[in-house]
Design a protein around this motif. Structure first.
Motif, PDB file in Angstrom:
ATOM      1  N   LYS A   1     -17.433   6.740   8.984  1.00 27.59           N
ATOM      2  CA  LYS A   1     -18.300   7.414   9.955  1.00 27.59           C
ATOM      3  C   LYS A   1     -19.762   7.077   9.694  1.00 27.59           C
ATOM      4  CE  LYS A   1     -19.372  12.035  11.754  1.00 27.59           C
ATOM      5  NZ  LYS A   1     -19.096  13.489  11.627  1.00 27.59           N
ATOM      6  N   LYS A   2     -20.151   7.042   8.422  1.00 31.63           N
ATOM      7  CA  LYS A   2     -21.528   6.693   8.055  1.00 31.63           C
ATOM      8  C   LYS A   2     -21.824   5.228   8.384  1.00 31.63           C
ATOM      9  CE  LYS A   2     -21.974  10.055   4.284  1.00 31.63           C
ATOM     10  NZ  LYS A   2     -22.117  10.223   2.803  1.00 31.63           N
ATOM     11  N   LEU A   3     -20.842   4.355   8.147  1.00 36.49           N
ATOM     12  CA  LEU A   3     -21.048   2.930   8.394  1.00 36.49           C
ATOM     13  C   LEU A   3     -21.312   2.634   9.872  1.00 36.49           C
ATOM     14  CD1 LEU A   3     -18.406   1.249   6.051  1.00 36.49           C
ATOM     15  CD2 LEU A   3     -20.889   1.108   5.863  1.00 36.49           C
ATOM     16  N   LYS A   4     -20.815   3.493  10.743  1.00 32.49           N
ATOM     17  CA  LYS A   4     -21.035   3.292  12.173  1.00 32.49           C
ATOM     18  C   LYS A   4     -22.506   3.406  12.552  1.00 32.49           C
ATOM     19  CE  LYS A   4     -16.403   4.816  13.593  1.00 32.49           C
ATOM     20  NZ  LYS A   4     -15.607   5.838  14.330  1.00 32.49           N
ATOM     21  N   ASN A   5     -23.317   3.970  11.650  1.00 32.42           N
ATOM     22  CA  ASN A   5     -24.747   4.122  11.914  1.00 32.42           C
ATOM     23  C   ASN A   5     -25.544   2.853  11.621  1.00 32.42           C
ATOM     24  OD1 ASN A   5     -24.460   6.892  12.570  1.00 32.42           O
ATOM     25  ND2 ASN A   5     -24.493   7.433  10.400  1.00 32.42           N
ATOM     26  N   PHE A   6     -24.874   1.849  11.002  1.00 38.09           N
ATOM     27  CA  PHE A   6     -25.590   0.658  10.567  1.00 38.09           C
ATOM     28  C   PHE A   6     -25.016  -0.590  11.239  1.00 38.09           C
ATOM     29  CE2 PHE A   6     -25.327   3.656   6.929  1.00 38.09           C
ATOM     30  CZ  PHE A   6     -26.647   4.073   6.943  1.00 38.09           C
ATOM     31  N   ASN A   7     -25.893  -1.506  11.565  1.00 38.32           N
ATOM     32  CA  ASN A   7     -25.493  -2.715  12.284  1.00 38.32           C
ATOM     33  C   ASN A   7     -25.080  -3.806  11.297  1.00 38.32           C
ATOM     34  OD1 ASN A   7     -25.080  -4.469  14.456  1.00 38.32           O
ATOM     35  ND2 ASN A   7     -27.199  -5.199  14.384  1.00 38.32           N
ATOM     36  N   ILE A   8     -23.990  -3.565  10.551  1.00 39.75           N
ATOM     37  CA  ILE A   8     -23.509  -4.594   9.633  1.00 39.75           C
ATOM     38  C   ILE A   8     -22.669  -5.610  10.407  1.00 39.75           C
ATOM     39  CG2 ILE A   8     -23.552  -3.068   7.617  1.00 39.75           C
ATOM     40  CD1 ILE A   8     -20.533  -2.837   7.806  1.00 39.75           C
ATOM     41  N   SER A   9     -22.654  -6.852   9.917  1.00 42.90           N
ATOM     42  CA  SER A   9     -21.964  -7.928  10.623  1.00 42.90           C
ATOM     43  C   SER A   9     -20.541  -8.152  10.113  1.00 42.90           C
ATOM     44  CB  SER A   9     -22.760  -9.236  10.486  1.00 42.90           C
ATOM     45  OG  SER A   9     -24.067  -9.069  10.976  1.00 42.90           O
ATOM     46  N   ILE A  10     -20.376  -8.033   8.782  1.00 46.57           N
ATOM     47  CA  ILE A  10     -19.084  -8.325   8.158  1.00 46.57           C
ATOM     48  C   ILE A  10     -18.769  -7.248   7.142  1.00 46.57           C
ATOM     49  CG2 ILE A  10     -17.764  -9.994   6.784  1.00 46.57           C
ATOM     50  CD1 ILE A  10     -19.712 -12.173   7.760  1.00 46.57           C
ATOM     51  N   LEU A  11     -17.527  -6.802   7.118  1.00 43.62           N
ATOM     52  CA  LEU A  11     -17.058  -5.874   6.095  1.00 43.62           C
ATOM     53  C   LEU A  11     -15.802  -6.451   5.464  1.00 43.62           C
ATOM     54  CD1 LEU A  11     -17.313  -3.182   4.601  1.00 43.62           C
ATOM     55  CD2 LEU A  11     -15.943  -2.122   6.398  1.00 43.62           C
ATOM     56  N   CYS A  12     -15.867  -6.711   4.160  1.00 42.55           N
ATOM     57  CA  CYS A  12     -14.723  -7.245   3.416  1.00 42.55           C
ATOM     58  C   CYS A  12     -14.186  -6.153   2.490  1.00 42.55           C
ATOM     59  CB  CYS A  12     -15.135  -8.455   2.581  1.00 42.55           C
ATOM     60  SG  CYS A  12     -15.813  -9.814   3.529  1.00 42.55           S
ATOM     61  N   ALA A  13     -12.906  -5.851   2.610  1.00 43.73           N
ATOM     62  CA  ALA A  13     -12.271  -4.838   1.777  1.00 43.73           C
ATOM     63  C   ALA A  13     -11.156  -5.473   0.957  1.00 43.73           C
ATOM     64  CB  ALA A  13     -11.707  -3.712   2.648  1.00 43.73           C
ATOM     65  N   SER A  14     -11.122  -5.192  -0.333  1.00 41.81           N
ATOM     66  CA  SER A  14     -10.110  -5.775  -1.224  1.00 41.81           C
ATOM     67  C   SER A  14      -8.907  -4.856  -1.364  1.00 41.81           C
ATOM     68  CB  SER A  14     -10.717  -6.041  -2.608  1.00 41.81           C
ATOM     69  OG  SER A  14     -11.720  -7.031  -2.531  1.00 41.81           O
ATOM     70  N   VAL A  15      -7.730  -5.397  -1.063  1.00 43.80           N
ATOM     71  CA  VAL A  15      -6.467  -4.676  -1.244  1.00 43.80           C
ATOM     72  C   VAL A  15      -5.524  -5.607  -1.994  1.00 43.80           C
ATOM     73  CG1 VAL A  15      -4.559  -3.456  -0.151  1.00 43.80           C
ATOM     74  CG2 VAL A  15      -6.824  -3.438   0.929  1.00 43.80           C
ATOM     75  N   ASP A  16      -5.183  -5.271  -3.231  1.00 44.68           N
ATOM     76  CA  ASP A  16      -4.410  -6.174  -4.077  1.00 44.68           C
ATOM     77  C   ASP A  16      -2.968  -5.737  -4.291  1.00 44.68           C
ATOM     78  OD1 ASP A  16      -6.653  -7.934  -4.641  1.00 44.68           O
ATOM     79  OD2 ASP A  16      -7.454  -6.249  -5.755  1.00 44.68           O
ATOM     80  N   THR A  17      -2.621  -4.547  -3.833  1.00 45.04           N
ATOM     81  CA  THR A  17      -1.244  -4.082  -3.949  1.00 45.04           C
ATOM     82  C   THR A  17      -1.048  -2.859  -3.069  1.00 45.04           C
ATOM     83  OG1 THR A  17       0.475  -3.299  -5.474  1.00 45.04           O
ATOM     84  CG2 THR A  17      -1.788  -2.618  -5.948  1.00 45.04           C
ATOM     85  N   LEU A  18       0.195  -2.657  -2.632  1.00 43.88           N
ATOM     86  CA  LEU A  18       0.573  -1.439  -1.909  1.00 43.88           C
ATOM     87  C   LEU A  18       1.424  -0.533  -2.781  1.00 43.88           C
ATOM     88  CD1 LEU A  18       1.527  -3.126   1.493  1.00 43.88           C
ATOM     89  CD2 LEU A  18      -0.653  -2.080   0.871  1.00 43.88           C
ATOM     90  N   ASP A  19       1.586  -0.929  -4.045  1.00 46.42           N
ATOM     91  CA  ASP A  19       2.427  -0.220  -5.011  1.00 46.42           C
ATOM     92  C   ASP A  19       1.531   0.557  -5.970  1.00 46.42           C
ATOM     93  OD1 ASP A  19       3.968   0.528  -7.219  1.00 46.42           O
ATOM     94  OD2 ASP A  19       5.229  -1.245  -7.126  1.00 46.42           O
ATOM     95  N   PHE A  20       1.662   1.879  -5.985  1.00 49.61           N
ATOM     96  CA  PHE A  20       0.782   2.702  -6.824  1.00 49.61           C
ATOM     97  C   PHE A  20       0.952   2.389  -8.308  1.00 49.61           C
ATOM     98  CE2 PHE A  20      -0.082   6.824  -9.065  1.00 49.61           C
ATOM     99  CZ  PHE A  20      -1.467   6.727  -8.974  1.00 49.61           C
ATOM    100  N   ASN A  21       2.173   2.109  -8.739  1.00 53.52           N
ATOM    101  CA  ASN A  21       2.385   1.778 -10.154  1.00 53.52           C
ATOM    102  C   ASN A  21       1.606   0.515 -10.541  1.00 53.52           C
ATOM    103  OD1 ASN A  21       4.148   3.938 -10.663  1.00 53.52           O
ATOM    104  ND2 ASN A  21       5.895   2.781  -9.888  1.00 53.52           N
ATOM    105  N   LEU A  22       1.599  -0.463  -9.651  1.00 56.48           N
ATOM    106  CA  LEU A  22       0.857  -1.687  -9.910  1.00 56.48           C
ATOM    107  C   LEU A  22      -0.649  -1.448  -9.792  1.00 56.48           C
ATOM    108  CD1 LEU A  22       1.030  -4.635 -10.608  1.00 56.48           C
ATOM    109  CD2 LEU A  22       1.445  -5.153  -8.197  1.00 56.48           C
ATOM    110  N   PHE A  23      -1.031  -0.603  -8.841  1.00 53.35           N
ATOM    111  CA  PHE A  23      -2.437  -0.246  -8.671  1.00 53.35           C
ATOM    112  C   PHE A  23      -2.996   0.357  -9.958  1.00 53.35           C
ATOM    113  CE2 PHE A  23      -5.885   2.625  -7.471  1.00 53.35           C
ATOM    114  CZ  PHE A  23      -6.610   1.876  -6.547  1.00 53.35           C
ATOM    115  N   GLN A  24      -2.186   1.149 -10.635  1.00 46.31           N
ATOM    116  CA  GLN A  24      -2.645   1.776 -11.872  1.00 46.31           C
ATOM    117  C   GLN A  24      -2.984   0.735 -12.937  1.00 46.31           C
ATOM    118  OE1 GLN A  24      -0.633   5.723 -12.983  1.00 46.31           O
ATOM    119  NE2 GLN A  24       0.892   4.771 -11.655  1.00 46.31           N
ATOM    120  N   SER A  25      -2.206  -0.338 -12.994  1.00 45.45           N
ATOM    121  CA  SER A  25      -2.476  -1.349 -14.007  1.00 45.45           C
ATOM    122  C   SER A  25      -3.641  -2.254 -13.617  1.00 45.45           C
ATOM    123  CB  SER A  25      -1.226  -2.204 -14.256  1.00 45.45           C
ATOM    124  OG  SER A  25      -0.911  -2.981 -13.119  1.00 45.45           O
TER     125      SER A  25
END
Length: 321
Positions: free
Chosen positions: A90-114
């Motif tokens: 919601k806050k990001l909608k206030n700013f005119n950013i061009s690119i947003l890159c989000a890192s997602v390396d796993t969908l498994d919580f057990n692996l996320f923990q490591s």
């Protein structure tokens, strides 16, 4: 996975012991604004907020985004996505950013923990982030996946899961390990060094030092005499010094050994249609672009022909797609 952070990461100890002035520091807001002013004054039109840390932990991120995005430059933000909840979007909608890159390396919580840690809320934020950022209009949306030993078989699931997330691109990046950085062989000597994808972009570190790329930032002490500081020097002088060093000695041979080297040249033979995405393969990464819905039902060979001959790009430019 990150060359500067991470539990039991030997590079973390070595890097910060050699460069204690960079550890656990936030760039003061006024210094950050001054750096941006010099960047804009020089004529650079793209600023990437891709720190050696998590952008949304910067205590002044909202004020800094407001300042930067009003200067008429293209601003990209890279995040590990763990703090991308509905309130942040919601806050990001206030700013005119061009690119947003989000890192997602796993969908498994057990692996996320490591990989990241055991906070369930941060995990939920991360795996939901691609769907949330889809709400941002006029923003190019990208998901980054760092391929590691423990998650290498999960990427196809990532592609399938985020197919409906309204992101423009998913990137699979091969992890750069500590051993990769220590290797001394001239692995890139067969390539034109100045064609590295990172060449031409600069990194400004928290203390103001200007580096040519992320790998050069690994050697601030070795290259101390070559380094200029944006608070002392003009950006023009700094870039001239960097270019001279690259041209004369390719950073004393470091480019030849760089494990992060990526050639700018794209061969048509590296293109493919895979699982409903347009795929381009490079030395250390693979890019998967979302195919516009209007043409997504075409046969793969027809789609590939269109991409290889820039027809899709032309159709986008002409407003057909």
């Amino acid at each position: 996975m990150c060359p500067w952070h991470g539990k039991d990461n030997p590079y973390k100890t070595k890097y910060y012991s050699n460069n204690p002035e960079l550890k656990n520091k936030n760039m003061p807001l006024e210094m950050a604004k001054m750096a941006v002013d010099k960047i804009v004054e020089y004529g650079i039109t793209n600023i990437g907020l891709t720190p050696q840390g998590e952008f949304f932990l910067y205590p002044h991120w909202e004020e800094f985004l407001e300042y930067t995005t009003k200067l008429g430059v293209s601003v990209s933000v890279t995040t590990n996505a763990s703090l991308l909840d509905k309130e942040t979007i919601k806050k990001l909608k206030n700013f005119n950013i061009s690119i947003l890159c989000a890192s997602v390396d796993t969908l498994d919580f057990n692996l996320f923990q490591s990989i990241r840690g055991g906070n369930k809320k941060l995990f939920e934020n991360t795996i939901n982030a691609p769907f949330l950022i889809g709400e941002l209009s006029n923003v190019y949306k990208q998901v980054n996946f760092v391929e590691q030993i423990q998650n290498h078989d999960e990427f196809d699931t990532i592609l399938d899961t985020f197919k409906s997330a309204n992101v423009n691109q998913i990137v699979k990046i091969r992890e750069t390990t500590f051993d990769d950085r220590e290797q001394q062989s001239d692995r890139n000597s067969r390539y034109p060094i100045l064609l590295c994808e990172d060449f031409g972009g600069c990194i400004i570190q928290v203390n103001g030092d200007i580096m040519a790329c992320c790998y050069m930032a690994s050697y601030p002490k070795a290259l101390e005499s070559k380094t200029q500081n944006i608070y002392i020097n003009s950006l023009d002088d700094a870039i001239k010094a960097i270019n001279s060093e690259f041209v004369e000695s390719a950073l004393n041979g470091l480019c030849y050994r760089c494990p992060s080297y990526r050639t700018r040249v794209i061969d048509k033979n590296t293109m493919n249609i895979y699982k409903g995405y347009f795929e381009i393969t490079n030395a250390r990464l693979k890019r998967y672009f979302s195919i516009p819905e209007k043409i997504s039902m075409l046969p793969d060979d027809v789609l590939l022909y269109m991409y290889q001959n820039n027809l899709v790009t032309k159709m986008k430019q002409d407003g057909i797609l």
